[in-house]
Design a protein around this motif. Structure first.
Motif, PDB file in Angstrom:
ATOM      1  N   UNK A  83     -40.043  15.135  20.985  1.00  0.00           N
ATOM      2  CA  UNK A  83     -40.164  14.802  19.516  1.00  0.00           C
ATOM      3  C   UNK A  83     -42.159  15.284  19.068  1.00  0.00           C
ATOM      4  N   UNK A  84     -42.808  15.895  18.441  1.00  0.00           N
ATOM      5  CA  UNK A  84     -43.700  16.009  18.326  1.00  0.00           C
ATOM      6  C   UNK A  84     -44.452  16.053  17.138  1.00  0.00           C
ATOM      7  N   UNK A  85     -45.618  15.790  16.839  1.00  0.00           N
ATOM      8  CA  UNK A  85     -45.759  16.058  15.545  1.00  0.00           C
ATOM      9  C   UNK A  85     -45.850  14.436  14.672  1.00  0.00           C
ATOM     10  N   UNK A  93     -37.758  11.027   7.004  1.00  0.00           N
ATOM     11  CA  UNK A  93     -37.767  12.315   7.192  1.00  0.00           C
ATOM     12  C   UNK A  93     -36.807  12.366   9.450  1.00  0.00           C
ATOM     13  N   UNK A  94     -37.800  11.548   9.505  1.00  0.00           N
ATOM     14  CA  UNK A  94     -37.091  11.220  10.949  1.00  0.00           C
ATOM     15  C   UNK A  94     -36.350  10.382  11.068  1.00  0.00           C
ATOM     16  N   UNK A 111     -32.949  24.553  13.529  1.00  0.00           N
ATOM     17  CA  UNK A 111     -34.523  23.799  12.543  1.00  0.00           C
ATOM     18  C   UNK A 111     -33.852  24.164  11.023  1.00  0.00           C
ATOM     19  N   UNK A 112     -33.157  25.040  10.585  1.00  0.00           N
ATOM     20  CA  UNK A 112     -32.285  24.988   9.339  1.00  0.00           C
ATOM     21  C   UNK A 112     -32.151  23.657   8.801  1.00  0.00           C
ATOM     22  N   UNK A 117     -40.596  18.767   6.842  1.00  0.00           N
ATOM     23  CA  UNK A 117     -41.317  18.086   7.756  1.00  0.00           C
ATOM     24  C   UNK A 117     -41.263  17.843   9.381  1.00  0.00           C
ATOM     25  N   UNK A 118     -40.072  18.196   9.810  1.00  0.00           N
ATOM     26  CA  UNK A 118     -39.862  18.614  11.414  1.00  0.00           C
ATOM     27  C   UNK A 118     -39.473  19.571  11.568  1.00  0.00           C
ATOM     28  N   UNK A 119     -39.646  20.479  10.765  1.00  0.00           N
ATOM     29  CA  UNK A 119     -39.139  22.060  11.112  1.00  0.00           C
ATOM     30  C   UNK A 119     -39.943  22.708  12.483  1.00  0.00           C
TER      31      UNK A 119
END
Length: 137
Positions: A83-85, A93-94, A111-112, A117-119
């Motif tokens: 996972x990045x960003x 959210x994480x 992703x949906x 913020x983690x999409x």
């Protein structure tokens, strides 16, 4: 299968999800700018680990600096996700993503279904055979 070994940081067993966090990630900031964002993310996750029944392990550079902060999420019999960003500001959210990962049979969270913020945080996924065959020493 051998008894799960505890992680020294939290005392949680290896059957719980595990975050490995790059504690040297600077998210594009020059060397010398403190505090280090990766260390802040690690500390934030570590503060929630016992309550959330997961483990956090520090890693010195995961070599994905352009996508920092970097972490992996793994659990036996599930995909391991790179996972990045990330950053400490995305902690809640994480943790929500962690619950979705834990509930998924394979660890896959579309992703949906992820917090907005983690999409686009998934850099790669690794087969479950890699995480389930790891031996802790």
């Amino acid at each position: 299968m051998a008894d799960p070994l505890p992680y020294p940081e939290t005392g949680q067993s290896s059957v719980s999800p595990v975050f490995h966090v790059c504690v040297t990630c600077r998210r594009g900031l020059p060397v010398g700018n403190d505090p280090v964002q990766g260390r802040q993310l690690y500390d934030a996750l570590l503060g929630q680990a016992a309550e959330g029944d997961f483990s956090v392990q520090p890693v010195e550079c995961m070599a994905a600096c352009s996508r920092g902060c970097i972490a992996t999420l793994s659990m036996p019999e599930k995909w391991t996700f790179v996972l990045g960003e990330l950053g400490p500001e995305k902690l809640s959210d994480l943790l929500a993503y962690l619950q979705l990962y834990r509930a998924s049979k394979t660890g896959t969270v579309m992703p949906s279904k992820r917090p907005a913020s983690l999409s686009d945080m998934v850099i790669a996924r690794l087969p479950s055979s890699l995480s389930s065959s790891q031996e802790l020493s």
